[in-house]
Structures are given as structure tokens and as C-alpha cells.
Design an enzyme around this catalytic site. Structure first.
Site, mmCIF file in Angstrom:
data_model
loop_
_atom_site.group_PDB
_atom_site.id
_atom_site.type_symbol
_atom_site.label_atom_id
_atom_site.label_comp_id
_atom_site.label_asym_id
_atom_site.label_seq_id
_atom_site.Cartn_x
_atom_site.Cartn_y
_atom_site.Cartn_z
ATOM 1 N N ASP A 166 31.335 33.304 40.219
ATOM 2 C CA ASP A 166 31.747 34.227 39.169
ATOM 3 C C ASP A 166 32.362 33.381 38.046
ATOM 4 O OD1 ASP A 166 32.751 36.584 37.835
ATOM 5 O OD2 ASP A 166 34.682 36.228 38.803
ATOM 6 N N ASP A 183 34.711 34.878 35.067
ATOM 7 C CA ASP A 183 36.060 35.326 34.706
ATOM 8 C C ASP A 183 36.991 35.300 35.913
ATOM 9 O OD1 ASP A 183 35.908 36.282 31.798
ATOM 10 O OD2 ASP A 183 34.173 37.251 32.696
ATOM 11 N N GLY A 190 29.803 38.979 34.824
ATOM 12 C CA GLY A 190 29.768 40.306 34.219
ATOM 13 C C GLY A 190 30.289 40.254 32.791
ATOM 14 N N LYS A 219 24.813 41.261 40.663
ATOM 15 C CA LYS A 219 24.910 39.876 41.146
ATOM 16 C C LYS A 219 24.133 39.690 42.450
ATOM 17 C CE LYS A 219 29.222 38.782 38.777
ATOM 18 N NZ LYS A 219 30.564 38.212 38.842
ATOM 19 N N ASP A 275 31.692 41.221 42.615
ATOM 20 C CA ASP A 275 31.170 40.029 43.295
ATOM 21 C C ASP A 275 30.722 40.336 44.722
ATOM 22 O OD1 ASP A 275 31.687 38.207 41.141
ATOM 23 O OD2 ASP A 275 33.801 38.288 41.656
#
Length: 207
Positions: free
Chosen positions: A8, A10, A97, A141, A168
Site C-alpha cells: 500500500d 498511504d 487507493g 487491490k 488492503d
């Protein structure tokens, strides 16, 4: 034997939430943060929360967007973990995202093998408040991970997934090693490695 590690962006590769950096520029930081927190805990539909938060950004100049994106703070250990995994034969990819304005830049900075994120719509040099892309939904994802595993001929056994938020979880289903990194409680429930310290290089201890 092909191997894949997916991160991921962020609050994982980057220390913070890109949308919140934008919101601070507009003086609506707390308003956006409240929605982000609920989405990452799994209390809101990701698509709805993303489109709502991006709508608040209407009118922000793209020049300012890119300036913010290129100055985001990397998480401690980000460079070390990417290099360390690649030395062990992993392809290292970012699923976000968030937005390509940030991920494309940091993919080059970190030497990532690929990055997938969303795209902010721009008209006349300003954000319109609309967004599209490949990471818009709760299960985006996971679906992208399956496609990349097929493309690269990588098994679940040789896949690592690292994240902190509810969006996630969809990729955790298709990875044998799942890392909850400074994560929300719901993510820890489904991870087999939990790291509470803000240092991504700790992941190398589990590989």
C-alpha cells in the site's frame, strides 16, 4: 521462481494520507481525516468515501497537487525494504487507493517495479473534484493482485502483501505472507505478521 511483494502507499510506503495533505492546503483537514479514518477502519464503502473526499478538492491547482505529491514524507525504512526485497528476488509493486501524481513519482524514487493508483481529473489546470482509475473499490487491490500473479506467474506462496487499512484486506486473501503495518484493528485480524513500529525495514526480519 518468481516472487512478488505488494505495498500500500498511504500510511505504508508514505508516512501519512495524501488526501489529508491536499485537504490541509484547503483548510479542511479535519473534515477529510474523519472520513479517511472511518474508511480505513472498514466502516464506509471505499468508493463512496474516496469520491466524497475528492469532491472537496475541486478548484485545487494541479501545480499545487504535484508540488505536495513530490514532497510527501516517505516512511522510515521504505528504501531499505524495497531494495532488500529486490535483492531477494522479489518484484516490488505499489497498489494505492490514492493518486498517480504521488505513486509515479515515488516509484522512480524508490526503484519500484510497478505502481497502480487512481487519477485525479483535471480541467483548465484545476481539479474538478472527480476521480477515476484502477484502485477505486474495496476489492480493487485483490483483483489487481490476481491479474499480476497470472501475468508474472507468481504463486500465493511467493506473494507478500503489506498494508494498514480495510481496502488492503482484499489482497491479503491472495498472499501467503500478510503484513499489517501500523494498521487498523480489522487489518491485524487477517495478518500473519503485525508490525507496530514505524519502520518498514522490520519486514525483512520475516522474509
Amino acid at each position: 521462481m518468481n516472487k512478488l511483494a505488494v505495498f500500500d502507499f498511504d500510511s505504508t510506503l508514505m508516512d501519512g494520507e495524501t488526501l489529508e495533505f491536499f485537504a490541509k492546503e484547503l483548510g479542511i483537514g479535519e473534515k477529510v481525516k474523519a472520513i479517511t479514518d472511518r474508511a480505513m477502519r472498514g466502516e464506509l464503502d471505499f468508493f463512496e468515501s474516496l469520491t466524497e473526499r475528492v469532491s472537496f478538492l475541486k478548484g485545487l491547482p494541479i501545480q499545487k497537487v504535484n508540488e505536495i505529491c513530490h514532497n510527501l514524507p516517505l516512511m522510515k525504512g521504505a528504501e531499505e525494504v524495497v531494495k532488500g526485497l529486490q535483492e531477494k528476488g522479489y518484484k516490488v509493486v505499489c497498489f494505492s487507493g490514492g493518486f498517480r501524481n504521488a505513486t509515479t513519482y515515488f516509484a522512480q524514487e524508490l526503484g519500484l517495479d510497478g505502481e497502480f493508483a487512481n487519477i485525479l481529473h483535471v480541467k483548465d489546470g484545476l481539479l474538478t473534484g472527480r476521480v477515476g482509475g484502477e484502485m477505486m473499490f474495496n476489492d480493487s487491490k485483490g483483483e489487481m493482485l490476481i491479474r499480476i500473479q497470472k501475468l508474472l506467474n507468481v504463486s500465493e506462496e511467493n506473494t507478500i502483501a503489506v498494508g494498514d487499512g480495510a481496502n488492503d484486506l482484499s489482497m491479503f486473501k491472495y498472499a501467503s505472507k500478510t503484513v499489517a503495518f501500523c494498521a487498523k484493528p480489522i487489518v491485524k485480524e487477517y495478518a500473519n505478521v503485525i508490525i507496530e513500529e514505524k519502520d518498514l525495514s522490520k519486514i525483512l526480519n520475516f522474509i
